[in-house]
Design an enzyme around this catalytic site. Sequence first.
Site: not given
Length: 379
Positions: A189-190, A194, A197, A283
Amino acid sequence: MVSKPHGGKLVRRIVAPKTRERILSEQEEYPRVQIDHGRVIDLENIAHGVYSPLKGFLTRDDFESVLHDMRLSDDTPWTIPIVLDVEKPDFEEGDAVLLYHGDLPIARMHVEEIYTYDKREFAVKVFKTDDPAHPGVARVMEMGDYLIGGEIELLNELPNPFAKYTLRPVETRVLFKELGWKTIVAFQTRNAPHVGHEYVQKAALTFVDGLFINPVLGRKKKGDYKDEVIIKAYEALFKHYYPKDAATLATVRYEMRYAGPREAIHHAIMRKNMGATHFIVGRDHAGVGDYYGPYEAWDMFDNFPDLGITPMFIREAFYCKKCGGMVNAKICPHSEEFHVHISGTKLRKMIMAGEQPPEYMMRPEVYEVIRSFENPFVE
Protein backbone atom coordinates in the site's frame (compact mmCIF):
# COMPACT_ATOMS: atom_id res chain seq x y z
CA MET A 1 6.22 -22.79 5.22
CA VAL A 2 7.37 -19.28 4.23
CA SER A 3 8.23 -18.93 0.55
CA LYS A 4 11.70 -19.64 -0.81
CA PRO A 5 13.56 -16.53 -1.97
CA HIS A 6 13.12 -15.65 -5.62
CA GLY A 7 15.84 -17.46 -7.56
CA GLY A 8 16.40 -19.84 -4.64
CA LYS A 9 18.75 -17.86 -2.40
CA LEU A 10 18.40 -14.65 -0.40
CA VAL A 11 21.01 -12.17 -1.64
CA ARG A 12 23.14 -10.20 0.80
CA ARG A 13 25.56 -7.65 -0.64
CA ILE A 14 26.83 -5.80 2.43
CA VAL A 15 30.54 -5.20 2.89
CA ALA A 16 32.21 -6.75 5.94
CA PRO A 17 33.43 -4.11 8.46
CA LYS A 18 37.16 -4.55 7.76
CA THR A 19 36.67 -4.46 4.00
CA ARG A 20 34.45 -1.40 4.35
CA GLU A 21 37.12 0.35 6.39
CA ARG A 22 39.74 -0.40 3.74
CA ILE A 23 37.55 0.74 0.83
CA LEU A 24 36.69 4.00 2.57
CA SER A 25 40.35 4.65 3.36
CA GLU A 26 41.12 4.25 -0.36
CA GLN A 27 38.04 6.04 -1.70
CA GLU A 28 40.02 8.75 -3.49
CA GLU A 29 41.52 6.07 -5.74
CA TYR A 30 38.14 5.11 -7.23
CA PRO A 31 36.20 6.88 -9.99
CA ARG A 32 33.12 8.55 -8.47
CA VAL A 33 29.56 8.20 -9.76
CA GLN A 34 26.77 10.36 -8.33
CA ILE A 35 23.39 8.62 -7.93
CA ASP A 36 20.00 9.99 -6.97
CA HIS A 37 17.80 9.02 -4.03
CA GLY A 38 15.80 6.43 -5.97
CA ARG A 39 18.90 4.55 -7.08
CA VAL A 40 20.19 4.55 -3.49
CA ILE A 41 16.97 2.87 -2.42
CA ASP A 42 17.36 0.32 -5.23
CA LEU A 43 20.91 -0.33 -3.97
CA GLU A 44 19.65 -0.97 -0.44
CA ASN A 45 16.99 -3.34 -1.76
CA ILE A 46 19.57 -5.26 -3.79
CA ALA A 47 21.96 -5.44 -0.82
CA HIS A 48 19.33 -6.67 1.65
CA GLY A 49 17.77 -9.23 -0.70
CA VAL A 50 14.47 -7.47 -1.36
CA TYR A 51 15.36 -7.75 -5.06
CA SER A 52 16.80 -11.28 -4.90
CA PRO A 53 18.23 -12.78 -7.09
CA LEU A 54 19.77 -9.49 -8.30
CA LYS A 55 23.31 -8.85 -7.04
CA GLY A 56 23.63 -5.53 -8.81
CA PHE A 57 22.30 -3.40 -11.63
CA LEU A 58 21.30 -5.19 -14.84
CA THR A 59 23.78 -5.90 -17.59
CA ARG A 60 22.66 -5.64 -21.23
CA ASP A 61 21.45 -9.24 -21.70
CA ASP A 62 19.33 -9.11 -18.57
CA PHE A 63 18.05 -5.62 -19.41
CA GLU A 64 16.98 -6.65 -22.92
CA SER A 65 15.44 -9.87 -21.62
CA VAL A 66 13.43 -8.02 -18.95
CA LEU A 67 12.19 -5.45 -21.49
CA HIS A 68 11.08 -7.97 -24.10
CA ASP A 69 10.33 -11.18 -22.18
CA MET A 70 9.73 -10.02 -18.58
CA ARG A 71 12.37 -12.48 -17.43
CA LEU A 72 16.07 -12.37 -16.62
CA SER A 73 18.35 -14.01 -19.17
CA ASP A 74 18.33 -17.21 -17.07
CA ASP A 75 14.48 -17.29 -17.40
CA THR A 76 13.76 -16.15 -13.83
CA PRO A 77 10.58 -14.00 -13.83
CA TRP A 78 11.49 -10.29 -13.59
CA THR A 79 9.47 -7.38 -14.94
CA ILE A 80 11.01 -4.04 -13.88
CA PRO A 81 14.50 -3.06 -15.16
CA ILE A 82 16.68 -2.22 -12.14
CA VAL A 83 19.29 -0.13 -13.86
CA LEU A 84 21.86 2.56 -13.15
CA ASP A 85 22.08 5.38 -15.66
CA VAL A 86 24.99 7.78 -16.17
CA GLU A 87 26.00 10.48 -18.61
CA LYS A 88 29.11 9.70 -20.68
CA PRO A 89 31.24 7.63 -18.28
CA ASP A 90 34.85 8.47 -17.47
CA PHE A 91 35.67 4.86 -16.52
CA GLU A 92 35.80 1.56 -18.38
CA GLU A 93 34.32 -1.91 -18.21
CA GLY A 94 36.21 -3.91 -15.61
CA ASP A 95 36.76 -0.90 -13.33
CA ALA A 96 35.51 -0.66 -9.75
CA VAL A 97 33.74 2.63 -8.99
CA LEU A 98 32.25 4.18 -5.87
CA LEU A 99 28.64 5.28 -6.00
CA TYR A 100 27.96 8.47 -4.04
CA HIS A 101 24.87 10.29 -2.93
CA GLY A 102 26.18 13.79 -2.31
CA ASP A 103 29.28 13.31 -0.16
CA LEU A 104 28.21 9.92 1.18
CA PRO A 105 29.80 6.84 -0.42
CA ILE A 106 26.93 4.36 -0.75
CA ALA A 107 28.44 1.35 -2.52
CA ARG A 108 31.30 -0.06 -4.52
CA MET A 109 30.31 -1.31 -7.94
CA HIS A 110 32.23 -3.64 -10.22
CA VAL A 111 31.44 -2.34 -13.71
CA GLU A 112 30.85 -5.38 -15.87
CA GLU A 113 29.23 -3.58 -18.80
CA ILE A 114 28.59 -0.08 -20.14
CA TYR A 115 25.88 0.12 -22.79
CA THR A 116 23.42 2.43 -24.53
CA TYR A 117 19.67 1.95 -24.75
CA ASP A 118 16.55 3.34 -26.40
CA LYS A 119 14.61 5.48 -23.89
CA ARG A 120 11.38 5.39 -25.83
CA GLU A 121 11.51 1.60 -26.13
CA PHE A 122 12.22 1.37 -22.38
CA ALA A 123 9.17 3.53 -21.62
CA VAL A 124 6.76 1.82 -24.01
CA LYS A 125 7.74 -1.70 -22.93
CA VAL A 126 7.56 -1.02 -19.18
CA PHE A 127 4.76 1.57 -18.97
CA LYS A 128 2.84 0.80 -22.19
CA THR A 129 3.09 4.48 -23.14
CA ASP A 130 5.61 7.17 -24.02
CA ASP A 131 3.36 9.93 -22.69
CA PRO A 132 5.62 12.32 -20.71
CA ALA A 133 2.70 13.00 -18.35
CA HIS A 134 3.21 9.49 -16.96
CA PRO A 135 5.61 9.87 -13.98
CA GLY A 136 7.53 6.71 -14.87
CA VAL A 137 7.99 7.80 -18.48
CA ALA A 138 9.13 11.24 -17.35
CA ARG A 139 11.72 9.60 -15.09
CA VAL A 140 13.09 7.46 -17.95
CA MET A 141 13.33 10.43 -20.31
CA GLU A 142 15.44 12.29 -17.71
CA MET A 143 17.93 9.42 -17.40
CA GLY A 144 21.51 9.51 -18.65
CA ASP A 145 22.37 8.08 -22.07
CA TYR A 146 24.35 5.11 -20.74
CA LEU A 147 23.54 2.21 -18.41
CA ILE A 148 26.17 0.48 -16.31
CA GLY A 149 25.67 -3.07 -15.12
CA GLY A 150 27.48 -5.05 -12.46
CA GLU A 151 27.48 -6.31 -8.89
CA ILE A 152 27.41 -3.94 -5.92
CA GLU A 153 28.65 -3.97 -2.32
CA LEU A 154 26.81 -1.72 0.13
CA LEU A 155 28.97 0.60 2.26
CA ASN A 156 26.46 3.03 3.78
CA GLU A 157 22.72 3.64 3.88
CA LEU A 158 20.76 6.87 3.87
CA PRO A 159 19.27 7.94 7.21
CA ASN A 160 15.94 6.21 7.73
CA PRO A 161 13.42 8.21 9.81
CA PHE A 162 11.25 5.08 10.03
CA ALA A 163 13.98 2.60 10.93
CA LYS A 164 11.96 1.10 13.80
CA TYR A 165 9.22 0.11 11.32
CA THR A 166 11.60 -1.18 8.64
CA LEU A 167 12.24 -4.92 8.42
CA ARG A 168 14.50 -6.60 5.88
CA PRO A 169 13.71 -10.02 4.35
CA VAL A 170 16.00 -11.85 6.78
CA GLU A 171 14.05 -10.20 9.64
CA THR A 172 10.53 -10.73 8.29
CA ARG A 173 11.31 -14.39 7.75
CA VAL A 174 12.39 -14.74 11.39
CA LEU A 175 9.27 -12.85 12.52
CA PHE A 176 6.89 -15.10 10.56
CA LYS A 177 8.61 -18.18 11.97
CA GLU A 178 8.32 -16.84 15.54
CA LEU A 179 4.62 -16.13 14.97
CA GLY A 180 4.15 -19.70 13.76
CA TRP A 181 2.76 -18.61 10.39
CA LYS A 182 3.19 -21.06 7.51
CA THR A 183 1.04 -19.14 5.05
CA ILE A 184 1.34 -15.35 4.87
CA VAL A 185 -0.54 -12.93 2.64
CA ALA A 186 1.19 -9.61 1.91
CA PHE A 187 -0.57 -6.34 1.16
CA GLN A 188 1.29 -3.52 -0.58
CA THR A 189 0.00 0.00 0.00
CA ARG A 190 0.92 3.64 -0.45
CA ASN A 191 -2.28 4.95 1.16
CA ALA A 192 -3.80 5.46 4.56
CA PRO A 193 -6.37 2.69 5.04
CA HIS A 194 -10.08 3.01 4.35
CA VAL A 195 -12.71 0.36 5.06
CA GLY A 196 -12.43 -1.03 1.53
CA HIS A 197 -8.77 -1.87 2.17
CA GLU A 198 -9.69 -3.48 5.49
CA TYR A 199 -12.35 -5.61 3.79
CA VAL A 200 -9.88 -6.90 1.17
CA GLN A 201 -7.17 -7.60 3.76
CA LYS A 202 -9.49 -9.49 6.11
CA ALA A 203 -11.06 -11.45 3.25
CA ALA A 204 -7.56 -12.65 2.30
CA LEU A 205 -6.63 -13.34 5.93
CA THR A 206 -9.56 -15.77 6.14
CA PHE A 207 -7.56 -18.23 4.02
CA VAL A 208 -4.06 -17.93 5.53
CA ASP A 209 -2.28 -17.89 8.90
CA GLY A 210 -1.14 -14.27 8.87
CA LEU A 211 -1.55 -10.88 7.22
CA PHE A 212 1.54 -8.80 6.42
CA ILE A 213 0.80 -5.14 5.75
CA ASN A 214 3.83 -3.70 3.97
CA PRO A 215 3.48 0.04 3.19
CA VAL A 216 5.85 1.61 0.69
CA LEU A 217 7.82 4.57 2.03
CA GLY A 218 9.72 6.86 -0.27
CA ARG A 219 9.18 9.33 -3.09
CA LYS A 220 5.56 9.52 -4.16
CA LYS A 221 3.49 11.63 -6.50
CA LYS A 222 1.65 14.78 -5.48
CA GLY A 223 -1.53 14.07 -3.53
CA ASP A 224 -0.34 10.76 -2.01
CA TYR A 225 -0.38 10.42 1.76
CA LYS A 226 2.85 11.27 3.55
CA ASP A 227 4.81 8.35 5.00
CA GLU A 228 4.21 9.17 8.65
CA VAL A 229 0.48 9.53 8.06
CA ILE A 230 0.27 6.04 6.54
CA ILE A 231 2.16 4.46 9.45
CA LYS A 232 0.18 6.23 12.20
CA ALA A 233 -3.13 5.49 10.47
CA TYR A 234 -2.33 1.78 10.26
CA GLU A 235 -1.22 1.74 13.89
CA ALA A 236 -4.65 3.07 14.86
CA LEU A 237 -6.37 0.48 12.70
CA PHE A 238 -4.27 -2.35 14.16
CA LYS A 239 -4.94 -1.21 17.71
CA HIS A 240 -8.70 -1.32 17.36
CA TYR A 241 -9.65 -3.69 14.54
CA TYR A 242 -7.02 -6.41 13.92
CA PRO A 243 -6.30 -9.62 15.88
CA LYS A 244 -2.82 -9.24 17.37
CA ASP A 245 -1.69 -12.80 16.58
CA ALA A 246 -2.81 -12.74 12.94
CA ALA A 247 -1.54 -9.46 11.48
CA THR A 248 1.69 -7.48 11.50
CA LEU A 249 2.99 -4.25 10.00
CA ALA A 250 6.44 -3.37 8.60
CA THR A 251 7.57 -0.88 5.99
CA VAL A 252 9.81 -1.04 2.94
CA ARG A 253 11.65 1.82 1.25
CA TYR A 254 10.94 1.78 -2.46
CA GLU A 255 10.43 4.25 -5.28
CA MET A 256 7.14 3.65 -7.07
CA ARG A 257 7.38 3.32 -10.85
CA TYR A 258 3.60 3.39 -11.51
CA ALA A 259 4.10 0.64 -14.09
CA GLY A 260 0.75 -1.05 -13.47
CA PRO A 261 0.68 -4.77 -14.38
CA ARG A 262 4.47 -5.17 -14.64
CA GLU A 263 4.97 -3.52 -11.28
CA ALA A 264 2.35 -5.77 -9.68
CA ILE A 265 4.59 -8.75 -10.49
CA HIS A 266 7.60 -6.87 -9.11
CA HIS A 267 5.74 -6.10 -5.87
CA ALA A 268 4.84 -9.78 -5.52
CA ILE A 269 8.49 -10.82 -5.97
CA MET A 270 9.58 -8.35 -3.28
CA ARG A 271 7.10 -9.85 -0.79
CA LYS A 272 8.05 -13.39 -1.81
CA ASN A 273 11.61 -12.51 -0.80
CA MET A 274 10.27 -11.28 2.53
CA GLY A 275 8.70 -14.70 3.09
CA ALA A 276 5.11 -14.17 1.99
CA THR A 277 3.36 -17.11 0.32
CA HIS A 278 0.43 -15.06 -1.04
CA PHE A 279 0.05 -11.55 -2.40
CA ILE A 280 -3.06 -9.39 -2.70
CA VAL A 281 -3.33 -7.86 -6.16
CA GLY A 282 -5.45 -4.74 -6.00
CA ARG A 283 -7.67 -2.90 -8.41
CA ASP A 284 -5.49 -0.81 -10.77
CA HIS A 285 -2.46 -2.12 -8.91
CA ALA A 286 0.50 0.32 -9.14
CA GLY A 287 -1.44 2.32 -11.71
CA VAL A 288 -1.68 6.02 -12.37
CA GLY A 289 -4.18 7.94 -14.49
CA ASP A 290 -6.00 5.85 -17.10
CA TYR A 291 -2.99 4.03 -18.56
CA TYR A 292 -4.07 0.57 -17.38
CA GLY A 293 -7.35 -1.31 -17.08
CA PRO A 294 -8.74 -1.70 -13.53
CA TYR A 295 -7.98 -5.44 -13.39
CA GLU A 296 -5.24 -5.66 -16.03
CA ALA A 297 -2.69 -6.60 -13.36
CA TRP A 298 -4.71 -9.74 -12.60
CA ASP A 299 -4.26 -11.00 -16.15
CA MET A 300 -0.51 -10.37 -16.01
CA PHE A 301 -0.09 -13.14 -13.42
CA ASP A 302 -1.25 -15.70 -16.02
CA ASN A 303 2.16 -15.21 -17.68
CA PHE A 304 4.02 -16.39 -14.58
CA PRO A 305 2.92 -19.85 -13.40
CA ASP A 306 6.46 -20.24 -12.02
CA LEU A 307 6.39 -17.05 -9.92
CA GLY A 308 6.49 -18.95 -6.61
CA ILE A 309 3.96 -16.76 -4.78
CA THR A 310 0.19 -17.12 -5.04
CA PRO A 311 -1.73 -14.03 -6.16
CA MET A 312 -5.03 -13.34 -4.42
CA PHE A 313 -7.58 -11.53 -6.55
CA ILE A 314 -10.20 -9.91 -4.33
CA ARG A 315 -12.60 -7.54 -6.02
CA GLU A 316 -12.97 -3.93 -4.99
CA ALA A 317 -15.22 -3.51 -1.98
CA PHE A 318 -18.16 -1.12 -1.79
CA TYR A 319 -20.95 -0.41 0.66
CA CYS A 320 -24.35 -1.81 -0.27
CA LYS A 321 -27.31 -0.10 1.39
CA LYS A 322 -29.47 -3.17 0.77
CA CYS A 323 -26.92 -5.67 2.14
CA GLY A 324 -26.12 -3.28 4.99
CA GLY A 325 -22.36 -3.74 4.82
CA MET A 326 -19.16 -3.97 2.79
CA VAL A 327 -19.46 -6.37 -0.14
CA ASN A 328 -18.08 -6.83 -3.64
CA ALA A 329 -19.60 -7.52 -7.05
CA LYS A 330 -19.21 -11.28 -6.69
CA ILE A 331 -21.33 -11.57 -3.54
CA CYS A 332 -23.80 -8.69 -3.86
CA PRO A 333 -26.93 -9.25 -6.01
CA HIS A 334 -28.20 -5.67 -5.83
CA SER A 335 -28.20 -2.98 -8.48
CA GLU A 336 -25.89 0.01 -8.66
CA GLU A 337 -28.46 2.33 -7.08
CA PHE A 338 -27.77 0.67 -3.70
CA HIS A 339 -23.97 0.86 -4.01
CA VAL A 340 -21.67 3.47 -2.48
CA HIS A 341 -18.16 3.20 -3.88
CA ILE A 342 -15.17 4.27 -1.78
CA SER A 343 -13.05 6.63 -3.81
CA GLY A 344 -9.61 7.60 -2.55
CA THR A 345 -9.94 10.91 -4.40
CA LYS A 346 -13.30 11.58 -2.77
CA LEU A 347 -11.92 10.73 0.67
CA ARG A 348 -8.99 13.11 0.18
CA LYS A 349 -11.35 15.92 -0.81
CA MET A 350 -13.50 15.30 2.25
CA ILE A 351 -10.48 15.26 4.55
CA MET A 352 -9.04 18.41 3.03
CA ALA A 353 -12.41 20.12 3.55
CA GLY A 354 -12.42 19.06 7.21
CA GLU A 355 -15.37 16.75 6.63
CA GLN A 356 -15.36 13.39 8.44
CA PRO A 357 -16.09 10.47 6.09
CA PRO A 358 -18.94 8.15 7.10
CA GLU A 359 -17.87 5.13 9.16
CA TYR A 360 -18.55 2.71 6.30
CA MET A 361 -15.83 4.53 4.33
CA MET A 362 -13.15 5.21 6.97
CA ARG A 363 -12.78 4.19 10.60
CA PRO A 364 -13.13 7.23 12.88
CA GLU A 365 -9.85 6.36 14.61
CA VAL A 366 -8.05 6.50 11.25
CA TYR A 367 -9.69 9.81 10.36
CA GLU A 368 -8.62 11.31 13.69
CA VAL A 369 -5.01 10.34 13.01
CA ILE A 370 -5.06 11.89 9.54
CA ARG A 371 -6.77 15.02 10.82
CA SER A 372 -4.06 15.45 13.47
CA PHE A 373 -1.57 16.34 10.71
CA GLU A 374 -1.61 19.91 9.46
CA ASN A 375 -1.06 18.68 5.90
CA PRO A 376 -1.22 14.88 5.48
CA PHE A 377 -0.61 14.90 1.72
CA VAL A 378 2.48 15.18 -0.49
CA GLU A 379 2.59 18.60 -2.13
